[in-house]
Design an enzyme around this catalytic site. Sequence first.
Site, PDB file in Angstrom:
ATOM      1  N   PHE A 172       0.846  -1.190   0.000  1.00 49.18           N
ATOM      2  CA  PHE A 172       0.000   0.000   0.000  1.00 49.18           C
ATOM      3  C   PHE A 172       0.882   1.240   0.000  1.00 49.18           C
ATOM      4  CE2 PHE A 172      -2.500   3.456   1.750  1.00 49.18           C
ATOM      5  CZ  PHE A 172      -3.629   3.371   0.958  1.00 49.18           C
ATOM      6  N   ASP A 198       9.116   2.716   1.598  1.00 47.43           N
ATOM      7  CA  ASP A 198       7.941   3.456   2.034  1.00 47.43           C
ATOM      8  C   ASP A 198       7.816   3.276   3.544  1.00 47.43           C
ATOM      9  OD1 ASP A 198       5.458   4.357   2.778  1.00 47.43           O
ATOM     10  OD2 ASP A 198       4.407   3.510   1.050  1.00 47.43           O
ATOM     11  N   LYS A 246       2.592   9.680   8.156  1.00 46.87           N
ATOM     12  CA  LYS A 246       1.699   9.436   9.301  1.00 46.87           C
ATOM     13  C   LYS A 246       2.124  10.093  10.626  1.00 46.87           C
ATOM     14  CE  LYS A 246      -1.125   5.766   7.603  1.00 46.87           C
ATOM     15  NZ  LYS A 246      -0.713   5.174   6.339  1.00 46.87           N
TER      16      LYS A 246
HETATM   17  C1  LIG Z   1      -0.976   5.354   4.930  1.00 48.47           C
HETATM   18  C2  LIG Z   1       0.070   4.935   3.985  1.00 48.47           C
HETATM   19  C3  LIG Z   1       0.285   5.630   2.772  1.00 48.47           C
HETATM   20  C4  LIG Z   1      -0.616   6.749   2.309  1.00 48.47           C
HETATM   21  O1  LIG Z   1      -0.570   7.861   3.140  1.00 48.47           O
HETATM   22  P1  LIG Z   1      -1.706   8.996   2.988  1.00 48.47           P
HETATM   23  O2  LIG Z   1      -1.304  10.044   3.976  1.00 48.47           O
HETATM   24  O3  LIG Z   1      -3.017   8.353   3.301  1.00 48.47           O
HETATM   25  O4  LIG Z   1      -1.646   9.485   1.591  1.00 48.47           O
HETATM   26  C5  LIG Z   1       1.341   5.238   1.986  1.00 48.47           C
HETATM   27  N1  LIG Z   1       2.142   4.221   2.331  1.00 48.47           N
HETATM   28  C6  LIG Z   1       1.972   3.537   3.482  1.00 48.47           C
HETATM   29  C7  LIG Z   1       2.911   2.436   3.834  1.00 48.47           C
HETATM   30  C8  LIG Z   1       0.925   3.852   4.333  1.00 48.47           C
HETATM   31  O5  LIG Z   1       0.719   3.155   5.458  1.00 48.47           O
END
Ligand SMILES: *Cc1c(COP(=O)(O)O)cnc(C)c1O
Length: 405
Positions: free
Chosen positions: A141, A226, A255
């Site tokens: 994700f 990420d 986050k």
């Molecule tokens: C939450 C998340 C995203 C997306 O972040 P947003 O602030 O919702 O755009 C991307 N990568 C990872 C691993 C995430 O947990």
Amino acid sequence: MAAENLAVSRETFDNVILPVYAPAQFVPVKGKGSRVWDQQGKEYIDFSGGIAVTALGHCHPALVETLKSQGETLWHTSNVFTNEPALRLASKLIAATFAERVFFGNSGAEANEAAFKLARYYACKKHSPFKSKIIAFHNAFHGRTLFTVSVGGQPKYSDGFGPKPADIVHVPFNDLAAVKAVIDDHTCAIVVEPIQGEGGVMPATPEFIQGLRALCDQHNALLVLDEVQSGMGRSGKLFAYEHYGIKPDIITTAKALGGGFPVSAMLTTHEIASVMAPGVHGTTYGGNPLACAIAETALDIINTPEVLNGVDARREQFVSALQKINQQFDIFSEIRGKGLLLGAVLNAQHASKARDILNASAAEGLMVLTAGSDVIRFVPSLVIEPTDIAEGMARFARAIAKVLN
Ligand SMILES: *Cc1c(COP(=O)(O)O)cnc(C)c1O
């Protein structure tokens, strides 16, 4: 004049908000530390942390103080003018990591969008316009823009929006042989979460991350981590890559970076950053003084031995409470994750009950998350009080008893 106070409730949601969420049946109105209260005054313990965001709990006094003081000083300038909080935050992120250059955005997706564009652009400028292949992983994700859902590669998020960005390949997570089979000299980047969050709280093995590093080096590709969810202390280190003994080329974080205020960052080296020039990428809000001042305070607090060392002790308390619940109910097959990114995996007999457990927990006064249909995810504040963990786990046990009856 103050805004008029229109009466709203959970029902209002169904009439005014785009139906892309199915929020719980209560509306939180106030939070303090790891406790939250709803419109009716009912109290909840928060093990969800706003999805790994409120890493210092709700309304941490130091963050509130910065919000107030910066709020009375300067909120926004645009990137036509730089600002002191952004310069300080970037300097501190660089001092704390492998990185030498920082780009600020407002969300995880934006940080990833910047990272993926940079990886492509770097390959294009340094090697060849045909070096554009991105290797990513099943159940990954990376956000909701068209590029980031395409790299995430979950059809339920990426289908139905027309043609996708091309040249993205997905292979199984933690499967180095599968990566070897598809990587070539036209690969510009491997994109991976060191701990898959949304995809089920699944940590990468050390051999996998180290193997990806070696494959990237062999093929002049960039290793993009990420760390939107795993970063900022969540794993017990400031960034999860520190567990793996490697140096990434690019990481993204969001986050917990602002402790609840929207802000994100992409971190990279001077060498990779040097292909960029004014106008190649940008954002209006990214790096605004209000967001960066709050993130600077959050970083100052999180990047201390007190907070980082406290993560493992809290994890122990979670794991032992979950194991006790499991002895009683025989409901989990595994407790996994790193630090305070915890997943309790439902066993085959109880698979797909995750959402029911989330709802039952809310009824008992506890906020938890799911990660897929068979994992309960816990991403609480990194400074959650042991008494809140104990009380939250008592509520969780009651919720499970109800679901199983
Ligand atoms: C939450 C998340 C995203 C997306 O972040 P947003 O602030 O919702 O755009 C991307 N990568 C990872 C691993 C995430 O947990």
